[in-house]
Design an enzyme around this catalytic site. Structure first.
Site, PDB file in Angstrom:
ATOM      1  N   ARG A 251       0.867  -1.177   0.000  1.00 23.75           N
ATOM      2  CA  ARG A 251       0.000   0.000   0.000  1.00 23.75           C
ATOM      3  C   ARG A 251       0.906   1.229   0.000  1.00 23.75           C
ATOM      4  NH1 ARG A 251       2.557   1.924   3.691  1.00 23.75           N
ATOM      5  NH2 ARG A 251       1.031   3.591   3.767  1.00 23.75           N
ATOM      6  N   GLY A 252       0.263   2.400  -0.073  1.00 24.79           N
ATOM      7  CA  GLY A 252       1.039   3.631  -0.223  1.00 24.79           C
ATOM      8  C   GLY A 252       1.081   3.964  -1.711  1.00 24.79           C
ATOM      9  N   ALA A 253       0.797   5.234  -2.042  1.00 20.30           N
ATOM     10  CA  ALA A 253       0.578   5.603  -3.445  1.00 20.30           C
ATOM     11  C   ALA A 253       1.693   5.161  -4.408  1.00 20.30           C
ATOM     12  CB  ALA A 253       0.323   7.106  -3.537  1.00 20.30           C
TER      13      ALA A 253
ATOM     14  N   ARG B 255      -7.447   0.245  -6.629  1.00 19.51           N
ATOM     15  CA  ARG B 255      -7.662   1.324  -5.645  1.00 19.51           C
ATOM     16  C   ARG B 255      -7.834   2.653  -6.400  1.00 19.51           C
ATOM     17  NH1 ARG B 255      -4.096   1.346  -0.500  1.00 19.51           N
ATOM     18  NH2 ARG B 255      -5.992   2.303   0.280  1.00 19.51           N
TER      19      ARG B 255
ATOM     20  N   ASN C 291      -5.024  12.618   0.969  1.00 19.46           N
ATOM     21  CA  ASN C 291      -4.107  11.754   1.715  1.00 19.46           C
ATOM     22  C   ASN C 291      -4.947  10.978   2.723  1.00 19.46           C
ATOM     23  OD1 ASN C 291      -1.393  10.843   2.274  1.00 19.46           O
ATOM     24  ND2 ASN C 291      -1.524  11.930   4.211  1.00 19.46           N
ATOM     25  N   LYS C 292      -4.295  10.139   3.488  1.00 18.61           N
ATOM     26  CA  LYS C 292      -4.987   9.263   4.437  1.00 18.61           C
ATOM     27  C   LYS C 292      -6.005  10.033   5.280  1.00 18.61           C
ATOM     28  CE  LYS C 292      -4.754   5.718   4.780  1.00 18.61           C
ATOM     29  NZ  LYS C 292      -5.760   4.916   4.036  1.00 18.61           N
TER      30      LYS C 292
ATOM     31  N   ASP D 162      -1.719  11.098  -1.827  1.00 20.26           N
ATOM     32  CA  ASP D 162      -2.177  10.078  -2.775  1.00 20.26           C
ATOM     33  C   ASP D 162      -2.569  10.671  -4.116  1.00 20.26           C
ATOM     34  OD1 ASP D 162      -2.675   8.844   0.040  1.00 20.26           O
ATOM     35  OD2 ASP D 162      -2.548   7.211  -1.422  1.00 20.26           O
TER      36      ASP D 162
HETATM   37  O1  MRU Z   1      -4.372   3.321   2.354  1.00 24.68           O
HETATM   38  P1  MRU Z   1      -2.882   3.494   2.228  1.00 24.68           P
HETATM   39  O2  MRU Z   1      -2.106   2.881   3.339  1.00 24.68           O
HETATM   40  O3  MRU Z   1      -2.392   3.064   0.869  1.00 24.68           O
HETATM   41  O4  MRU Z   1      -2.673   5.062   2.329  1.00 24.68           O
HETATM   42  C1  MRU Z   1      -1.393   5.591   2.224  1.00 24.68           C
HETATM   43  C2  MRU Z   1      -1.330   7.046   2.438  1.00 24.68           C
HETATM   44  O5  MRU Z   1      -2.317   7.715   2.613  1.00 24.68           O
HETATM   45  C3  MRU Z   1       0.028   7.676   2.342  1.00 24.68           C
HETATM   46  O6  MRU Z   1       0.117   8.771   3.186  1.00 24.68           O
HETATM   47  C4  MRU Z   1       0.223   8.147   0.896  1.00 24.68           C
HETATM   48  O7  MRU Z   1       0.042   7.088   0.013  1.00 24.68           O
HETATM   49  C5  MRU Z   1       1.568   8.727   0.682  1.00 24.68           C
HETATM   50  S1  MRU Z   1       2.767   7.461   0.575  1.00 24.68           S
HETATM   51  C6  MRU Z   1       4.256   8.011   0.126  1.00 24.68           C
END
Ligand code: MRU
Length: 348
Positions: free
Chosen positions: A45-47, A85, A246-247, A236
């Site tokens: 996970r993470g963008a 996603r 973002n999250k 994201d």
């Molecule tokens: O749902 P996730 O864990 O994929 O969400 C991730 C985030 O919101 C991060 O802050 C974002 O992707 C930046 S990662 C470099």
């Protein structure tokens, strides 16, 4: 360095983030559907990491395609990844890059299917390497915003685990730490999936960066007591006017930071900027299953029959953002004009 994901002799290998920090185990994906499953279940996970996983997954899926089927199957595999996603634009950016490479190779005179498959592996590897390089550059630019002795509040995980390696927001923290600055990190636990408590805390602990875990609801009180110097998060998707998805919980932090006159920095590679979204209102927000909120580590916490909502992201209007740190430099207001400028050749 933490090896988030790699291409390994015809397989995609990734650290299984669902098991962290209890166990450091690796998932080996031998079919593209395994990579799709890993993205959907948040093993990765993470963008930026999701974008890299999709690129490698597309290369993996294409390897197994039989002769004569390449064109139809390639687009079918891309389509399957685009349904994983919806919020992180890096996923769609990576798919577009794979398509561009595919189309370039296919249009070559006497295009050979084997060569096209090899080119897709090469493109996925490049996307991975370029992301690590972008993170290091971001760290190089962003560390100037961190002062010696600062306490930085971060949300979710924008570290090596969320990227090809090194990290965006955590990359800036790493770079400031490597420079010898004394700093302390407040890690928001990040309900409901606890990316802060499980992943950011793990990364900080591994590297000996001074950090403390807090629950999401503690941020305001700590700011009021003067315990925070700045907020630093990843992204994201960033709209053309600087509005940032973002999250979930980032927006609340942004409003709190403004109230307490604290800077809010967003660190993200330019692949996170979506020119097609004029403002944050055009960013699709992923709604995840309610069980993630109703249960904690598999144990139900709310009464049976009760429901929950679970938007995975929120949008912070650009007016709350002090600066956006990219690999091309630090963008300050007015974001709209400066974002357009960085995409011009030889910009910043
Ligand atoms: O749902 P996730 O864990 O994929 O969400 C991730 C985030 O919101 C991060 O802050 C974002 O992707 C930046 S990662 C470099």
């Amino acid at each position: 360095m933490i090896q988030t994901i790699s291409w390994n002799e015809g397989a995609v290998v990734m650290i299984d983030q669902r098991a962290l920090p209890r166990e450091e185990r690796y998932l080996t994906c031998r079919a593209y559907q395994d990579v799709i499953d890993a993205i959907n279940t948040m093993a990765i996970r993470g963008a930026p990491a999701v974008g890299i996983a999709a690129a490698m997954g597309i290369a993996l899926g294409t390897l197994a395609v039989s002769k004569g089927q390449l064109e139809t199957d390639f687009y079918r595999i891309c389509e399957a990844f685009s349904r994983t996603r919806p919020t992180a634009v890096n996923l769609f950016w990576a798919i577009d890059r794979m398509k561009a490479r595919f189309e370039g190779e296919m249009s070559a005179p006497h295009a050979d299917e084997g060569d096209v498959k090899e080119a897709l592996i090469d493109e996925a590897r490049r996307i991975h390497e370029e992301d690590i390089e972008a993170n290091r550059r971001m760290g190089g630019h962003g560390r100037s915003l961190i002062r010696d002795g600062d306490t930085i509040l971060t949300h979710c995980n924008a570290g090596a685990l969320a990227t090809g390696g090194y990290g965006t927001a955590l990359g800036v923290i790493r770079a400031a730490h490597e420079e010898g600055k004394k700093l302390h990190v407040l890690v928001d636990e990040t309900r409901p999936l606890l990316q802060g408590a499980r992943l950011t805390a793990w990364e900080m602990h591994r590297e000996g960066i001074s950090a403390t875990l807090i629950t999401d609801s503690m941020a305001g009180s700590l700011m009021r007591r003067g315990k925070v110097n700045c907020v630093l998060v990843g992204a994201d998707r960033i709209a053309a006017n600087g509005d940032t998805a973002n999250k979930i919980g980032t927006y609340s932090l942004a409003v709190l930071a403004r109230e307490h006159k604290l800077p809010l920095y967003v660190a993200a590679p330019v692949s996170t900027i979506d020119h097609r979204a004029r403002t944050g209102r055009e960013i699709p927000i992923e709604e995840r299953g309610e069980d993630e909120v109703l249960a904690f580590h598999g144990t139900r916490i709310a009464p049976q029959g009760f429901h929950a909502c679970n938007p995975a992201f929120d949008v912070t209007p650009s007016k709350y953002i002090t600066a956006i740190i990219t690999e091309k430099g630090i963008i300050t207001k007015p974001f709209g004009r400066k974002i357009r400028e960085i995409f011009r050749p030889h910009a910043i």
